[in-house]
Enzyme design. Structure first.
Site, PDB file in Angstrom:
ATOM      1  N   LYS B 192     -69.216 -82.919  14.360  1.00 41.29           N
ATOM      2  CA  LYS B 192     -68.342 -83.838  15.205  1.00 41.29           C
ATOM      3  C   LYS B 192     -68.326 -84.609  14.639  1.00 41.29           C
ATOM      4  O   LYS B 192     -69.488 -85.548  14.776  1.00 41.29           O
ATOM      5  CB  LYS B 192     -67.858 -82.915  16.629  1.00 41.29           C
ATOM      6  N   GLU B 266     -81.518 -89.532  14.051  1.00 43.43           N
ATOM      7  CA  GLU B 266     -81.412 -90.928  14.014  1.00 43.43           C
ATOM      8  C   GLU B 266     -80.508 -91.610  14.625  1.00 43.43           C
ATOM      9  O   GLU B 266     -79.357 -91.956  15.634  1.00 43.43           O
ATOM     10  CB  GLU B 266     -80.463 -91.186  12.401  1.00 43.43           C
ATOM     11  N   CYS B 300     -77.323 -99.305  13.140  1.00 43.14           N
ATOM     12  CA  CYS B 300     -78.198 -98.832  13.377  1.00 43.14           C
ATOM     13  C   CYS B 300     -79.929 -99.697  12.956  1.00 43.14           C
ATOM     14  O   CYS B 300     -80.308 -99.804  13.777  1.00 43.14           O
ATOM     15  CB  CYS B 300     -78.552 -97.347  13.466  1.00 43.14           C
ATOM     16  N   GLU B 397     -80.829-102.976  22.232  1.00 40.71           N
ATOM     17  CA  GLU B 397     -79.971-102.289  21.179  1.00 40.71           C
ATOM     18  C   GLU B 397     -78.877-103.322  21.496  1.00 40.71           C
ATOM     19  O   GLU B 397     -78.357-102.545  22.813  1.00 40.71           O
ATOM     20  CB  GLU B 397     -79.890-101.433  20.150  1.00 40.71           C
TER      21      GLU B 397
END
Lengths: 299, 487
Positions: B192, B266, B300, B397
């Site tokens: 996806k 991840e 990331c 983050e």
């Protein structure tokens, strides 16, 4: 001579990093109006140079006419200076008259600089007396590579004094210094010793000017300006032959030092064949077509 | 932190003319459903996909229900047990090589689409995303017939059907990271793409058709989190690989607890970029810029926490202050753009909210003075000084072009502060001393550590996290392991 070089601001340079940054800046895309403006600026920043054993008075007079009117019948500006050997300064001075084009001369036993300091200083004084507006000196590379940085500093300071009102450009001959750390150290020495301009190369050694070397020198100029408020000029010389190359240097100046340095007062190209390629590109932008270079006069 | 008294003037004395990449040869459909069993199929419901740089609708994309996901998984199962799992590795490799070559052939179109749909600068899509995507297929093609040597004596076999869910920050590259190793190892895939960035995945489906990849080997279903959940919960999926936020990763891990499914995650990061006083400072500043402003900071493994030795803080901050003034923010398709569009309005709001918290908590904000386009989602390159370990901008983050600057005094303190985070994905170390670099790198709890560089990628180098940045490795020999049964 009481001033001495202090190495406190000496930062190391990472070869991979500085070459990557130079390559990144080279990937800028300059089109249309920006290209024309940049190329005209490049002409106005040019030290049109002839430094050959076979240079004659006639040859230099012809060079001076090209310098004053690079492209007859157009509004392309005159170049910044004509750069010659000391014996030809008076010829150039007469030929250029009040055109606004400066006379620059290489002194200090260019290109090797292998002479006693007194002899080198004498040459500087004689050349200034003959009418040179700008002196391009070479640093003492043998002292530099032997680690005698104080001597290099003292000699530059002495040359600066000998120049009087003439502007001093200090040639580092980066092709002989080899490492970026050396380039940065030599730049710093020259700047602290009173250089008005720092210059990469004589044009007699390969490699001459490169983009990463120029970046290291521009960054040294920037750091000095931030610390002291004093602007120093930059002149890459040798090996810059195409209009595209010239634009890459201008991009580097714009994005490292900013608008204040985008002027013939603070940035010069030392070149001979570059001028005609720039003119060719300017004509191409004006007419939409490339013309043969046989329509352009030899520099 | 004092800002310099002497400014450099980065003005418009000589401004670059617009240099937009031509997009006339880029072709895409008005509507994309899903790619199941080797062909495009219609969807039951549709949603719009936009260009984040101008908010214009690019196309409509289908939303897959659990029923559609079921069809995709069934197709993948059939292809795995019928064709792909039985195929010799050297034959599978041929398809992967073919896919890699077609990606290279279509590189320009893929790069433009990636920038139109994702907002990233065309310079980056051209020089990073697309070439690396091709490189991953090339790299894993090379492993496909060597698995028995790579895992000697362990009788490596495919796991079966892999369900893969990828994020919007590197749409094509993440698809390549996921699909290439899975296929090389003999698995089939239901993947996806992210709901904001499905376009290059749909192009990739066309590439699979052109490469004559057997039907059902890769199936692509579009949709939001619900579609992703349907993949995760599907009983006939053998392995889940997810790249995305830590919050969603935790949900997935809870869902899979007690099932037989394998999982690799991840997730997020808050990478420390450590600058020692003996570093090459000008190049380190470039590394800071690469670390946090690459891809608008939607990375990331971004170096979002700058740890700088206290004695050079002023110098580094001053240089960074000047450097960000020259970053060109704007049209992602302009060849001179350094920072493109933020991927979505929601992400822009999240960045703004965290930046506001930084100001409220007392950090000093520094932003470039550049003008922003009137339309679309844009954010100025930003950094904070006076940040302490307790500030939200030092812990959470941000996933945007926002850097937090902290200081340290000794290598021990640098290591302690760098490791003082829930994450552990990336770190950078800048020093001219090789021994110090290796000593510090060895003590950092992060999966990827760069020395005197940042955000460099290679298919041969494994990538993955410690702690809440996830587990499992992608890339390299290591990247095969999550897709193999070994004895």
């Amino acid at each position: 001579m009481t001033r001495h070089f202090v190495a406190s601001q000496m930062r190391t340079v990472d070869q991979v990093g500085v070459e990557e940054r130079a390559a990144r800046l080279s990937s800028r895309s300059i089109k249309k109006g920006a290209k024309v403006q940049g190329l005209r600026l490049a002409v106005a920043m040019m030290d049109l140079t002839s430094l050959e054993g076979r240079d004659t008075a006639g040859r230099i007079q012809s060079l001076c006419r090209k310098a004053m009117v690079p492209l007859p019948g157009s509004d392309v500006p005159h170049v910044a200076a004509v750069c010659v050997y000391p014996p030809l300064v008076s010829v150039a001075k007469r030929a250029l008259g009040r055109s606004g084009v400066h006379v620059a001369a290489v002194a200090t036993y260019f290109p090797s600089g292998q002479a006693q300091l007194s002899e080198r200083l004498d040459e500087v004084r004689r050349t200034v007396a003959a009418g040179a507006d700008e002196i391009d000196m070479v640093i003492n590379r043998n002292a530099f590579l032997a680690g005698d940085h104080a001597q290099v500093f003292d000699e530059i300071a002495a040359c600066k004094e000998a120049c009087g009102k003439a502007h001093l450009k200090v040639i580092l001959e980066t092709g002989e210094l080899v490492t970026y750390d050396n380039v940065r150290r030599a730049s710093l020495i020259a700047i602290e010793a009173g250089a008005d301009f720092i210059k990469t190369s004589t044009g007699k050694v390969t490699p001459a000017a490169t983009l990463p070397v120029t970046l290291v020198m521009l960054e040294t100029i920037r750091d000095h300006y931030i610390r002291t408020g004093k602007m120093v000029g930059m002149k890459p010389a040798g090996g810059i032959r195409t209009a595209k190359d010239a634009l890459r240097y201008l991009i580097m100046v714009k994005e490292t030092l900013g608008d204040a340095w985008l002027s013939p007062d603070w940035f010069r190209f030392g070149a001979s064949t570059l001028l005609n390629d720039v003119l060719l590109q300017l004509e191409k932008e004006r007419t939409g077509r490339y013309q043969s270079d046989r329509y352009l006069s030899l520099p | 932190m004092n800002i310099p008294t002497r400014e450099l003037l980065f003005g418009d004395l000589w401004d670059y003319a617009p240099a937009p990449e031509a997009r006339d040869h880029v072709r895409f459909e008005k509507r994309y459903g899903h790619f199941i069993d080797g062909r495009f199929v219609d969807a039951e419901s549709w949603f719009e996909v936009i260009d984040p740089s101008n908010e214009e609708v690019l196309c409509e994309v289908g939303e897959a229900s659990a029923k559609t996901v079921d069809k995709a998984v069934a197709a993948a199962r059939k292809a795995q047990s019928g064709v792909w799992g039985k195929m010799p590795g050297r034959e599978r490799a041929k398809y992967l090589y073919r896919i890699a070559r077609i990606i290279q052939e279509k590189a320009r179109e893929l790069a433009i689409l990636e920038s139109m749909n994702g907002g990233k600068p065309i310079r980056e899509s051209k020089s990073v995303d697309v070439p690396l995507a091709a490189a991953h297929f090339f790299y894993y093609a090379g492993w496909a017939d060597k698995l028995r040597y790579a895992f000697a004596g362990a009788d490596p076999r495919p796991i079966g059907v892999a369900g893969q869910i990828i994020p919007w920050n590197f749409p094509l590259l993440m698809a390549a990271w996921k699909i290439a190793p899975a296929l090389a190892a003999g698995n089939t895939v239901v993947l996806k793409p992210a709901e904001t960035t499905p376009l290059t995945a749909m192009k990739l489906a066309e590439i699979f058709m052109e490469a004559e990849l057997p039907a059902g080997v890769v199936n692509l279903v579009n949709g939001f989190g619900k579609t992703g959940a349907a993949i995760v919960e599907h009983p006939d999926v053998d392995k889940i690989a997810f790249t995305g936020s830590t919050d969603v990763g935790k949900i997935i891990q809870r869902t899979l607890a007690g099932t037989r499914k394998r999982l690799t995650l991840e997730l997020g990061g808050k990478g420390a970029n450590i600058i020692f006083a003996d570093a090459a400072i000008d190049q380190a500043v470039e590394g800071i810029v690469d670390g946090i402003y690459f891809n608008q900071g939607h990375v990331c493994c971004a170096g979002s926490r700058l740890l700088v030795e206290e004695c050079v803080e002023d110098e580094v901050v001053e240089k960074l202050h000047h450097r960000i003034q020259t970053l060109r923010v704007g049209d992602p398709l302009d060849k001179n753009t350094d920072i493109g569009a933020i991927n979505s309005r929601a992400q822009l709001e999240k960045i703004q909210e965290l930046v506001d918290s930084g100001v409220e908590e007392g950090a000093t904000i520094h932003q470039s003075k550049c003008a922003l386009p009137d339309k679309g989602f844009f954010f100025r390159p930003t950094f904070f000084t006076g940040v302490s370990q307790t500030h939200r901008v030092a812990r959470e983050e941000i996933f945007g072009p926002v850097l937090s600057v902290l200081t340290f005094r000794t290598p021990e303190e640098a290591i302690e502060k760098a490791n003082n985070t829930a994450y552990g994905l990336s770190a950078g170390v800048w020093t001219d001393k090789g021994s110090k670099l290796f000593q510090v790198a060895g003590a950092l709890r992060a999966g990827v550590i760069w020395g005197n560089s940042f955000n460099k990628f290679d298919p041969g180098s494994p990538f993955g996290g410690y702690k809440e940045s996830g587990f499992g490795r992608e890339g390299g020999w290591h990247g095969l392991l999550p897709y193999l049964e070994v004895r």
